[in-house]
Design a protein around this motif. Structure first.
Motif, PDB file in Angstrom:
ATOM      1  N   CYS A   1      -3.900  10.577   6.881  1.00  0.00           N
ATOM      2  CA  CYS A   1      -4.550   9.669   5.597  1.00  0.00           C
ATOM      3  C   CYS A   1      -5.883  10.531   5.551  1.00  0.00           C
ATOM      4  O   CYS A   1      -6.384  11.097   6.438  1.00  0.00           O
ATOM      5  CB  CYS A   1      -5.103   8.304   6.110  1.00  0.00           C
ATOM      6  SG  CYS A   1      -5.998   7.484   4.665  1.00  0.00           S
TER       7      CYS A   1
ATOM      8  N   LYS B   1      -0.651   4.591  -1.059  1.00  0.00           N
ATOM      9  CA  LYS B   1      -1.719   4.657  -0.421  1.00  0.00           C
ATOM     10  C   LYS B   1      -1.519   4.575   1.089  1.00  0.00           C
ATOM     11  O   LYS B   1      -0.223   4.248   1.507  1.00  0.00           O
ATOM     12  CB  LYS B   1      -2.571   3.646  -0.754  1.00  0.00           C
ATOM     13  CG  LYS B   1      -3.144   3.716  -2.398  1.00  0.00           C
ATOM     14  CD  LYS B   1      -4.019   4.927  -2.510  1.00  0.00           C
ATOM     15  CE  LYS B   1      -4.290   4.909  -4.028  1.00  0.00           C
ATOM     16  NZ  LYS B   1      -5.083   6.269  -4.082  1.00  0.00           N
ATOM     17  N   CYS B   2      -2.472   4.829   1.991  1.00  0.00           N
ATOM     18  CA  CYS B   2      -2.402   4.609   3.400  1.00  0.00           C
ATOM     19  C   CYS B   2      -1.982   3.340   3.685  1.00  0.00           C
ATOM     20  O   CYS B   2      -2.873   2.386   3.237  1.00  0.00           O
ATOM     21  CB  CYS B   2      -3.631   5.277   4.064  1.00  0.00           C
ATOM     22  SG  CYS B   2      -3.731   5.003   5.759  1.00  0.00           S
TER      23      CYS B   2
ATOM     24  N   HIS C   1      -8.404   9.563   4.217  1.00  0.00           N
ATOM     25  CA  HIS C   1      -9.450   8.751   4.172  1.00  0.00           C
ATOM     26  C   HIS C   1      -9.919   8.360   5.366  1.00  0.00           C
ATOM     27  O   HIS C   1     -10.799   8.548   5.872  1.00  0.00           O
ATOM     28  CB  HIS C   1      -9.249   7.676   3.108  1.00  0.00           C
ATOM     29  CG  HIS C   1     -10.523   6.708   3.180  1.00  0.00           C
ATOM     30  ND1 HIS C   1     -11.574   7.020   2.569  1.00  0.00           N
ATOM     31  CD2 HIS C   1     -10.843   5.512   3.572  1.00  0.00           C
ATOM     32  CE1 HIS C   1     -12.496   6.084   2.460  1.00  0.00           C
ATOM     33  NE2 HIS C   1     -11.915   5.092   3.240  1.00  0.00           N
TER      34      HIS C   1
ATOM     35  N   GLY D   1      -5.603   1.654   3.007  1.00  0.00           N
ATOM     36  CA  GLY D   1      -5.319   1.533   1.468  1.00  0.00           C
ATOM     37  C   GLY D   1      -6.139   2.382   0.314  1.00  0.00           C
ATOM     38  O   GLY D   1      -6.318   2.212  -0.739  1.00  0.00           O
ATOM     39  N   GLU D   2      -6.724   3.310   0.941  1.00  0.00           N
ATOM     40  CA  GLU D   2      -7.791   4.117   0.364  1.00  0.00           C
ATOM     41  C   GLU D   2      -7.051   5.650   0.194  1.00  0.00           C
ATOM     42  O   GLU D   2      -7.043   6.242  -0.905  1.00  0.00           O
ATOM     43  CB  GLU D   2      -9.029   4.316   0.786  1.00  0.00           C
ATOM     44  CG  GLU D   2      -9.771   2.886   0.814  1.00  0.00           C
ATOM     45  CD  GLU D   2     -10.032   2.490  -0.481  1.00  0.00           C
ATOM     46  OE1 GLU D   2     -10.641   3.238  -1.242  1.00  0.00           O
ATOM     47  OE2 GLU D   2     -10.149   1.320  -0.924  1.00  0.00           O
ATOM     48  N   GLY D   3      -6.649   5.976   1.473  1.00  0.00           N
ATOM     49  CA  GLY D   3      -6.172   7.466   1.356  1.00  0.00           C
ATOM     50  C   GLY D   3      -4.970   7.749   0.679  1.00  0.00           C
ATOM     51  O   GLY D   3      -4.173   6.526   0.417  1.00  0.00           O
ATOM     52  N   HIS D   4      -4.293   8.841   0.388  1.00  0.00           N
ATOM     53  CA  HIS D   4      -3.125   9.062  -0.172  1.00  0.00           C
ATOM     54  C   HIS D   4      -2.052   9.114   1.166  1.00  0.00           C
ATOM     55  O   HIS D   4      -2.364  10.083   1.927  1.00  0.00           O
ATOM     56  CB  HIS D   4      -3.052  10.381  -0.886  1.00  0.00           C
ATOM     57  CG  HIS D   4      -4.069  10.386  -2.207  1.00  0.00           C
ATOM     58  ND1 HIS D   4      -3.769   9.524  -3.185  1.00  0.00           N
ATOM     59  CD2 HIS D   4      -5.246  10.953  -2.416  1.00  0.00           C
ATOM     60  CE1 HIS D   4      -5.002   9.744  -4.203  1.00  0.00           C
ATOM     61  NE2 HIS D   4      -5.738  10.261  -3.432  1.00  0.00           N
TER      62      HIS D   4
ATOM     63  N   ARG E   1       0.797  -1.215  -0.004  1.00  0.00           N
ATOM     64  CA  ARG E   1      -0.075  -0.163  -0.008  1.00  0.00           C
ATOM     65  C   ARG E   1       0.692   1.144  -0.023  1.00  0.00           C
ATOM     66  O   ARG E   1       0.569   2.362  -0.681  1.00  0.00           O
ATOM     67  CB  ARG E   1      -0.933   0.028   0.985  1.00  0.00           C
ATOM     68  CG  ARG E   1      -2.016  -0.991   1.193  1.00  0.00           C
ATOM     69  CD  ARG E   1      -2.780  -0.956   2.370  1.00  0.00           C
ATOM     70  NE  ARG E   1      -3.949  -1.820   2.224  1.00  0.00           N
ATOM     71  CZ  ARG E   1      -4.758  -2.096   3.151  1.00  0.00           C
ATOM     72  NH1 ARG E   1      -4.647  -1.663   4.173  1.00  0.00           N
ATOM     73  NH2 ARG E   1      -6.038  -3.053   2.928  1.00  0.00           N
TER      74      ARG E   1
END
Length: 157
Positions: A49, A29-30, A51, A34-37, A24
């Protein structure tokens, strides 16, 4: 709560393996969701993060990603240079014109993913300031994941 639509808060579940956390990070990704930058700028790790809110400012990657990139790129470029020199013996200016840009672009292309993987490693094993989060994850406590609301879905007639 509907995570795909971006409404409300959802809960982060399960533990993340070392491999998954590093992957990740490698893709930017976070390591937690695994979603946020993970990055705000090219090599500037985001404070948290965008997200799930996981704090990432604890990371201390320092020069380690650069050293790893130098080792990898060096082990790829130097044998290629030697093979071309041995097989074709091109002029020095041609060697420089080819291999300097290859080395530069390969190094720049690998630097951010390598730093992300190191941040994922530090996050997963609880290095530096990541230890409280690791202890929380091991205790099975779920951290709230805040998802940005979709402004189009806020009002419905």
């Amino acid at each position: 709560m509907d995570q795909r639509k971006g409404r409300g808060a959802v809960m982060a579940t399960g533990s993340v393996s070392l491999t998954k956390a590093m992957w990740r990070g490698f893709v930017g990704k976070c390591p937690n969701c695994g979603e946020g930058h993970a990055f705000g700028h090219f090599l500037k790790v985001a404070d948290a993060c965008d997200h799930c809110g996981e704090e990432l400012f604890h990371q201390r990657a320092d020069d380690f990603p650069a050293y790893l990139v130098m080792v990898v790129v060096g082990h790829l470029v130097v044998p290629a240079i030697l093979a071309v020199e041995t097989a074709y013996a091109p002029a020095v200016w041609l060697q420089l014109a080819v291999w300097l840009p290859v080395t530069l672009f390969a190094s720049l292309a690998l630097l951010q993913p390598t730093k992300g993987a190191i941040v994922g490693l530090q996050w997963q094993i609880g290095m530096h300031g990541f230890e409280p989060g690791k202890l929380r994850r091991e205790a099975g406590q779920l951290a709230p994941v805040f998802v940005k609301a979709d402004p189009r879905a806020a009002w419905r007639p």
